[in-house]
Design a protein around this motif. Structure first.
Motif, PDB file in Angstrom:
ATOM      1  N   ALA A 250       0.823  -1.202   0.000  1.00  0.00           N
ATOM      2  CA  ALA A 250       0.000   0.000   0.000  1.00  0.00           C
ATOM      3  C   ALA A 250       0.863   1.260   0.000  1.00  0.00           C
ATOM      4  CB  ALA A 250      -0.938  -0.012   1.212  1.00  0.00           C
ATOM      5  N   GLU A 251       1.929   1.259   0.779  1.00  0.00           N
ATOM      6  CA  GLU A 251       2.764   2.456   0.909  1.00  0.00           C
ATOM      7  C   GLU A 251       3.575   2.724  -0.349  1.00  0.00           C
ATOM      8  OE1 GLU A 251       4.267   5.857   2.673  1.00  0.00           O
ATOM      9  OE2 GLU A 251       2.579   4.588   3.272  1.00  0.00           O
ATOM     10  N   LEU A 252       4.099   1.672  -0.965  1.00  0.00           N
ATOM     11  CA  LEU A 252       4.919   1.843  -2.167  1.00  0.00           C
ATOM     12  C   LEU A 252       4.079   2.083  -3.411  1.00  0.00           C
ATOM     13  CD1 LEU A 252       7.546  -0.984  -1.548  1.00  0.00           C
ATOM     14  CD2 LEU A 252       7.964   1.479  -1.456  1.00  0.00           C
ATOM     15  N   GLY A 253       2.814   1.658  -3.353  1.00  0.00           N
ATOM     16  CA  GLY A 253       1.959   1.685  -4.539  1.00  0.00           C
ATOM     17  C   GLY A 253       1.836   0.277  -5.085  1.00  0.00           C
ATOM     18  N   LEU A 309       3.565   1.996   9.961  1.00  0.00           N
ATOM     19  CA  LEU A 309       2.811   1.569  11.140  1.00  0.00           C
ATOM     20  C   LEU A 309       1.338   1.944  10.993  1.00  0.00           C
ATOM     21  CD1 LEU A 309       2.791   0.304  13.941  1.00  0.00           C
ATOM     22  CD2 LEU A 309       3.475   2.515  14.895  1.00  0.00           C
ATOM     23  N   ARG A 310       1.083   3.123  10.444  1.00  0.00           N
ATOM     24  CA  ARG A 310      -0.302   3.539  10.222  1.00  0.00           C
ATOM     25  C   ARG A 310      -0.997   2.592   9.240  1.00  0.00           C
ATOM     26  NH1 ARG A 310      -0.480   9.546   8.518  1.00  0.00           N
ATOM     27  NH2 ARG A 310       0.800   9.596  10.414  1.00  0.00           N
ATOM     28  N   LYS A 311      -0.276   2.191   8.192  1.00  0.00           N
ATOM     29  CA  LYS A 311      -0.838   1.245   7.238  1.00  0.00           C
ATOM     30  C   LYS A 311      -1.092  -0.110   7.906  1.00  0.00           C
ATOM     31  CE  LYS A 311      -0.987   3.246   3.063  1.00  0.00           C
ATOM     32  NZ  LYS A 311      -0.687   4.621   3.396  1.00  0.00           N
ATOM     33  N   SER A 318      -6.146  -5.903  12.233  1.00  0.00           N
ATOM     34  CA  SER A 318      -6.022  -5.083  13.430  1.00  0.00           C
ATOM     35  C   SER A 318      -7.331  -5.072  14.210  1.00  0.00           C
ATOM     36  CB  SER A 318      -5.628  -3.654  13.056  1.00  0.00           C
ATOM     37  OG  SER A 318      -4.347  -3.631  12.462  1.00  0.00           O
ATOM     38  N   VAL A 319      -7.213  -4.956  15.532  1.00  0.00           N
ATOM     39  CA  VAL A 319      -8.382  -4.925  16.410  1.00  0.00           C
ATOM     40  C   VAL A 319      -8.234  -3.742  17.357  1.00  0.00           C
ATOM     41  CG1 VAL A 319      -9.723  -6.174  18.143  1.00  0.00           C
ATOM     42  CG2 VAL A 319      -8.588  -7.444  16.290  1.00  0.00           C
ATOM     43  N   HIS A 320      -9.281  -2.889  17.441  1.00  0.00           N
ATOM     44  CA  HIS A 320      -9.257  -1.710  18.310  1.00  0.00           C
ATOM     45  C   HIS A 320      -8.016  -0.856  18.046  1.00  0.00           C
ATOM     46  CE1 HIS A 320     -12.719  -3.304  20.303  1.00  0.00           C
ATOM     47  NE2 HIS A 320     -12.072  -4.323  20.834  1.00  0.00           N
ATOM     48  N   ASN A 321      -7.681  -0.725  16.769  1.00  0.00           N
ATOM     49  CA  ASN A 321      -6.538   0.098  16.353  1.00  0.00           C
ATOM     50  C   ASN A 321      -5.213  -0.414  16.904  1.00  0.00           C
ATOM     51  OD1 ASN A 321      -5.782   2.287  14.675  1.00  0.00           O
ATOM     52  ND2 ASN A 321      -5.437   3.591  16.461  1.00  0.00           N
ATOM     53  N   LYS A 322      -5.169  -1.699  17.239  1.00  0.00           N
ATOM     54  CA  LYS A 322      -3.945  -2.350  17.699  1.00  0.00           C
ATOM     55  C   LYS A 322      -3.502  -3.372  16.661  1.00  0.00           C
ATOM     56  CE  LYS A 322      -3.854  -0.284  21.738  1.00  0.00           C
ATOM     57  NZ  LYS A 322      -2.789   0.685  22.098  1.00  0.00           N
ATOM     58  N   VAL A 323      -2.211  -3.386  16.408  1.00  0.00           N
ATOM     59  CA  VAL A 323      -1.681  -4.308  15.402  1.00  0.00           C
ATOM     60  C   VAL A 323      -1.557  -5.710  15.981  1.00  0.00           C
ATOM     61  CG1 VAL A 323       0.302  -4.852  13.945  1.00  0.00           C
ATOM     62  CG2 VAL A 323      -0.438  -2.475  14.210  1.00  0.00           C
ATOM     63  N   HIS A 324      -2.142  -6.657  15.281  1.00  0.00           N
ATOM     64  CA  HIS A 324      -1.969  -8.072  15.616  1.00  0.00           C
ATOM     65  C   HIS A 324      -1.068  -8.695  14.562  1.00  0.00           C
ATOM     66  CE1 HIS A 324      -5.163  -8.999  18.764  1.00  0.00           C
ATOM     67  NE2 HIS A 324      -5.242  -7.696  18.566  1.00  0.00           N
ATOM     68  N   MET A 325      -0.001  -9.340  15.007  1.00  0.00           N
ATOM     69  CA  MET A 325       0.923  -9.997  14.083  1.00  0.00           C
ATOM     70  C   MET A 325       0.924 -11.497  14.315  1.00  0.00           C
ATOM     71  SD  MET A 325       4.349  -7.645  13.704  1.00  0.00           S
ATOM     72  CE  MET A 325       4.999  -8.831  12.503  1.00  0.00           C
ATOM     73  N   VAL A 326       1.041 -12.232  13.222  1.00  0.00           N
ATOM     74  CA  VAL A 326       1.229 -13.679  13.301  1.00  0.00           C
ATOM     75  C   VAL A 326       2.721 -13.922  13.504  1.00  0.00           C
ATOM     76  CG1 VAL A 326       0.994 -15.871  12.099  1.00  0.00           C
ATOM     77  CG2 VAL A 326      -0.759 -14.096  11.834  1.00  0.00           C
ATOM     78  N   LEU A 327       3.064 -14.535  14.641  1.00  0.00           N
ATOM     79  CA  LEU A 327       4.454 -14.740  15.000  1.00  0.00           C
ATOM     80  C   LEU A 327       4.768 -16.232  15.126  1.00  0.00           C
ATOM     81  CD1 LEU A 327       4.882 -11.887  17.661  1.00  0.00           C
ATOM     82  CD2 LEU A 327       5.319 -11.816  15.190  1.00  0.00           C
ATOM     83  N   VAL A 328       6.055 -16.541  15.130  1.00  0.00           N
ATOM     84  CA  VAL A 328       6.532 -17.927  15.104  1.00  0.00           C
ATOM     85  C   VAL A 328       7.261 -18.235  16.402  1.00  0.00           C
ATOM     86  CG1 VAL A 328       7.949 -19.603  13.861  1.00  0.00           C
ATOM     87  CG2 VAL A 328       6.802 -17.759  12.602  1.00  0.00           C
ATOM     88  N   LYS A 329       6.786 -19.237  17.137  1.00  0.00           N
ATOM     89  CA  LYS A 329       7.509 -19.692  18.332  1.00  0.00           C
ATOM     90  C   LYS A 329       8.523 -20.768  17.952  1.00  0.00           C
ATOM     91  CE  LYS A 329       5.689 -19.074  22.298  1.00  0.00           C
ATOM     92  NZ  LYS A 329       4.951 -19.148  23.585  1.00  0.00           N
ATOM     93  N   ASP A 343       6.611  -0.872  21.038  1.00  0.00           N
ATOM     94  CA  ASP A 343       7.520  -1.962  20.692  1.00  0.00           C
ATOM     95  C   ASP A 343       7.600  -2.139  19.185  1.00  0.00           C
ATOM     96  OD1 ASP A 343       7.857  -2.358  23.384  1.00  0.00           O
ATOM     97  OD2 ASP A 343       6.535  -4.110  23.495  1.00  0.00           O
ATOM     98  N   LEU A 344       6.437  -2.087  18.539  1.00  0.00           N
ATOM     99  CA  LEU A 344       6.400  -2.319  17.100  1.00  0.00           C
ATOM    100  C   LEU A 344       7.137  -1.223  16.339  1.00  0.00           C
ATOM    101  CD1 LEU A 344       5.325  -4.203  14.922  1.00  0.00           C
ATOM    102  CD2 LEU A 344       3.233  -2.849  14.855  1.00  0.00           C
ATOM    103  N   ALA A 345       6.951   0.021  16.772  1.00  0.00           N
ATOM    104  CA  ALA A 345       7.623   1.137  16.108  1.00  0.00           C
ATOM    105  C   ALA A 345       9.134   1.002  16.205  1.00  0.00           C
ATOM    106  CB  ALA A 345       7.165   2.458  16.718  1.00  0.00           C
TER     107      ALA A 345
END
Length: 358
Positions: A250-253, A309-311, A318-329, A343-345
């Motif tokens: 989205a940011e790059l086009g 980050l805004r994108k 995202s939920v309640h304007n919070k970023v949810h990421m799929v992470l690997v344990k 933390d994300l920023a």
């Protein structure tokens, strides 16, 4: 020809995989239809539209529309034009829409099918490696300028007809794009598949390797979709790499990076975030080296982390304007985690400085 069964809440369907099966479309359809509407793009049309049209007799009503290739076509304007075409061609509720092409064609044609006269049947005929993922599971959508796939639906096809012969015409960039999604599926579910892919050189890929990898990826995708069709649980795991990937697109086009190229960078970021948050070591270097050896673009122009980050916050996950990421344990053990903005920023800024800025 291989056949994979997929069960959904609305109906079951089969994924047919084989060489030259684009000449057997009507034999693989679940029923006869009043008319047929093929949606494809200007690249695929030159290669395979005539082949598909050969399946139909002169007394069958068959129409087609050709859209420009590329992510830019997943727009509200193209969507509206295709609806206009469908009405002009006289489609009714017993018509079939055929998506002939890659993920862009599949997504927008599926969304047309989901909304035309409140929903008509459609099938997917993927012509890219990337589409092995997008054609399975019934996610259909178009983009908004504020984010990717924000306008869409869950709408499973009636069949997927995957002719592996069409993959021989793919450019190297499209092969890379598709293999990023295969790598994602391996990280989610299958460590041996992951190591198999790490040992694969995309420039020396054999047809047997490709077919084997596609089968493995589609089995993983189908199992997850059957367990969680509407993405309330483990289907979210399929978004590994997509949080940053979609933001980059989205940011790059749309079209500057292929979807798979963006997801590849997003997977690296997800592994880095996972290592920091879970205090673990993951095969980051192995994945990075494989991507580099296979000529994935791993440098970008200077980007503003705040805008990215805004994108990421506007992403549909995202939920309640919070970023949810799929992470690997660990490989095969995936977790959906809300990552605090601060933390994300910091992690994003560090990642961009270390990896993707030139």
């Amino acid at each position: 020809m291989e056949k994979l069964f997929v069960q959904t809440s609305t109906h079951p369907y089969f994924i047919y995989t084989g060489e030259d099966i684009r000449f057997s479309i009507t034999e693989l359809l679940p029923k006869n239809y009043s008319s047929y509407f093929i949606i494809t793009d200007d690249v695929v049309a030159k290669l395979y539209l005539d082949d598909c049209l050969q399946n139909f007799s002169q007394d069958q009503q068959v129409a087609h529309s050709i859209i420009p290739h590329g992510e830019q076509s997943k727009s509200v304007d193209t969507y509206y034009q295709l609806l206009t075409d469908a009405l002009s061609y006289g489609l009714d509720r017993q018509s079939l829409i055929i998506a002939l092409g890659g993920g862009v064609v599949g997504d927008i044609a599926g969304f047309v099918a989901a909304t035309f006269m409140r929903g008509v049947d459609y099938i997917q005929i993927p012509t890219t490696i990337l589409a092995h993922d997008s054609s399975v599971g019934g996610k259909v959508a178009i983009n908004h300028e504020l984010g990717k796939n924000l306008i869409g639906s869950f709408y499973p096809p009636k069949a997927v007809i995957y002719d592996t012969a069409t993959l021989t015409t793919l450019a190297a960039r499209e092969v890379r794009s598709g293999y990023a999604e295969l790598m994602k599926e391996a990280l989610i579910k299958d460590e041996s598949f992951f190591h198999d892919l790490l040992g694969t050189s995309l420039s020396a890929l054999t047809n047997d390797q490709l077919v084997s990898h596609l089968q493995s990826g589609m089995v993983i995708k189908a199992e997850i979709v059957e367990a969680d069709e509407k993405e309330s649980g483990i289907r979210k795991h399929l978004n590994l790499g997509h949080t940053l990937g979609h933001a980059l697109e989205a940011e790059l086009g749309y079209g500057k990076l292929t979807h798979g190229e963006a997801v590849a960078i997003g997977m690296l970021f997800a592994l880095r975030v996972s290592e920091k948050l879970f205090s673990i070591n993951l095969p980051y270097d192995e994945l990075y080296n494989w991507l580099k050896q296979n000529h994935y673009p791993l440098t970008l122009k200077r980007l503003n982390p705040d805008l990215l980050l805004r994108k990421m916050k506007s992403d549909k996950k995202s939920v309640h304007n919070k970023v949810h990421m799929v992470l690997v344990k660990q490989i095969g053990q995936i977790q959906d985690v809300e990552v605090p903005d601060q933390d994300l920023a910091l992690l994003l800024d560090t990642f961009l400085r270390e990896l993707v800025i030139e």
